[in-house]
Scaffold this motif. Structure first.
Motif, PDB file in Angstrom:
ATOM      1  N   LEU A 201       0.822  -1.211   0.000  1.00  0.00           N
ATOM      2  CA  LEU A 201       0.000   0.000   0.000  1.00  0.00           C
ATOM      3  C   LEU A 201       0.856   1.261   0.000  1.00  0.00           C
ATOM      4  O   LEU A 201       0.532   2.247  -0.660  1.00  0.00           O
ATOM      5  CB  LEU A 201      -0.928  -0.002   1.219  1.00  0.00           C
ATOM      6  CG  LEU A 201      -1.964  -1.130   1.275  1.00  0.00           C
ATOM      7  CD1 LEU A 201      -2.760  -1.056   2.567  1.00  0.00           C
ATOM      8  CD2 LEU A 201      -2.895  -1.062   0.081  1.00  0.00           C
ATOM      9  N   GLY A 202       1.973   1.228   0.745  1.00  0.00           N
ATOM     10  CA  GLY A 202       2.828   2.410   0.824  1.00  0.00           C
ATOM     11  C   GLY A 202       3.596   2.692  -0.442  1.00  0.00           C
ATOM     12  O   GLY A 202       4.063   3.813  -0.651  1.00  0.00           O
ATOM     13  N   ALA A 203       3.706   1.679  -1.326  1.00  0.00           N
ATOM     14  CA  ALA A 203       4.460   1.885  -2.568  1.00  0.00           C
ATOM     15  C   ALA A 203       3.814   2.933  -3.461  1.00  0.00           C
ATOM     16  O   ALA A 203       4.489   3.567  -4.268  1.00  0.00           O
ATOM     17  CB  ALA A 203       4.583   0.563  -3.322  1.00  0.00           C
ATOM     18  N   THR A 204       2.507   3.127  -3.321  1.00  0.00           N
ATOM     19  CA  THR A 204       1.809   4.091  -4.181  1.00  0.00           C
ATOM     20  C   THR A 204       1.942   5.526  -3.698  1.00  0.00           C
ATOM     21  O   THR A 204       1.380   6.436  -4.311  1.00  0.00           O
ATOM     22  CB  THR A 204       0.323   3.732  -4.276  1.00  0.00           C
ATOM     23  OG1 THR A 204      -0.256   3.762  -2.959  1.00  0.00           O
ATOM     24  CG2 THR A 204       0.139   2.354  -4.861  1.00  0.00           C
ATOM     25  N   GLN A 205       2.666   5.763  -2.607  1.00  0.00           N
ATOM     26  CA  GLN A 205       2.745   7.112  -2.060  1.00  0.00           C
ATOM     27  C   GLN A 205       3.533   8.058  -2.958  1.00  0.00           C
ATOM     28  O   GLN A 205       3.439   9.281  -2.803  1.00  0.00           O
ATOM     29  CB  GLN A 205       3.378   7.083  -0.670  1.00  0.00           C
ATOM     30  CG  GLN A 205       4.815   6.590  -0.662  1.00  0.00           C
ATOM     31  CD  GLN A 205       5.276   6.265   0.747  1.00  0.00           C
ATOM     32  OE1 GLN A 205       4.541   6.466   1.698  1.00  0.00           O
ATOM     33  NE2 GLN A 205       6.483   5.773   0.884  1.00  0.00           N
TER      34      GLN A 205
END
Length: 302
Positions: A201-205
């Motif tokens: 999920l954090g990769a899309t930040q």
């Protein structure tokens, strides 16, 4: 700007505030780290405290998030120096000198470009293929409008049109639970323990300014080195993977300087090909999706 970024294994955009999460297995003792971004949290907090004040929002975000990001980048470089057996005192001196030098050069370069490049950061007036579109600055400005001028109360609360977005705080909080349960339910399926929802999920930040094409290329390189190379040439991976990452970062930086002085300073942007365009390769990607909104070059949704 973190000093001595030549030895950093991540770009500044990748270095959100990070938490080291040691995950060891029988094959690898190196820690894995992921950086959950706190920039949205700082924008959310100051947006509620000072609605309608974009400069206050940007200033609070800078002190609350960017400072921490650069400090963690500093520590990340120290960790890489530790892996490479560089003495801590030498690393600190290199970081200190690099920070002072880099910040001075960055500021001078930015000031020079703003005063010398015509229509910089204005894609509508720049020639096609121009590198001076400033995607990162555009995201920073857009965030100041969303969280500062409009404010979270009129965007994501009862006065706004996106209150359902708040459910994703709960979804993100609960997302690791099914993976944990499945890893306990099927202990023989070793691959389940490598599914890390905060990382996924954090990769899309970084999106925006990063786009889908960037994630595809990053994913291809990551899979090649951390799956194929790791399985086939583990000794080479353990010894040179970090060094190669730093070398690629440094190569991009040096090549960027070289290309500017040899080509871009003479208004030569490079060959017209698919990889040059810094967009989604979709003309309608920036068009509004709300019904009735009129935008030049975009269809109106009824």
């Amino acid at each position: 700007m973190a000093g001595f970024e030549v030895v950093s294994s991540k770009s500044p955009e990748d270095l959100q505030s990070s938490i080291d999460v040691p995950r060891a297995n029988k094959d690898d003792d190196c820690p894995v780290e992921e950086a959950p971004g706190l920039n949205v949290i700082t924008e959310l907090v100051i947006g509620y405290i000072y609605p309608g004040k974009p400069l206050a929002n940007v200033a609070f975000k800078t002190y609350g998030y960017i400072s921490m990001t650069q400090a963690l980048s500093f520590l990340s470089d120290f960790k890489l120096g530790h892996y490479m057996k560089v003495p801590p005192k030498s690393m600190f001196i290199a970081q200190l000198v690099g920070t002072v030098l880099a910040s001075s050069v960055y500021f001078a370069t930015a000031w020079w470009l703003l005063t010398s490049v015509e229509h910089i950061c204005d894609p509508s007036l720049l020639p096609e293929g121009s590198p001076w579109t400033c995607p990162g600055s555009d995201v920073f400005y857009s965030a100041s409008i969303i969280w500062g001028v409009i404010g979270p109360l009129r965007m994501f609360a009862k006065l706004g049109i996106y209150p359902e977005m708040n459910w994703f705080f709960l979804i993100g909080f609960l997302a690791p639970v099914p993976i944990w349960y499945l890893s306990r339910k099927f202990p023989n399926q070793k691959w389940i323990q490598y599914v890390n929802m905060p990382i996924i999920l954090g990769a899309t930040q970084n999106m925006p300014p990063a786009r889908a094409v960037h994630y595809l290329t990053w994913g291809a390189v990551g899979i090649f080195f951390n799956f194929y190379i790791y399985k086939r040439f583990k000794g080479w991976w353990a010894r040179y993977n970090y060094v190669l990452s730093a070398a690629l970062d440094a190569g991009v930086a040096f090549m960027g300087v070289l290309l500017y002085f040899t080509l871009q300073s003479y208004d030569i942007s490079g060959p017209d090909w698919w990889g040059l365009m810094n967009d989604d390769h979709c003309p309608l990607a920036t068009c509004p999706t709300a019904p009735g909104v009129v935008s030049e070059g975009c269809p109106v949704i009824r």
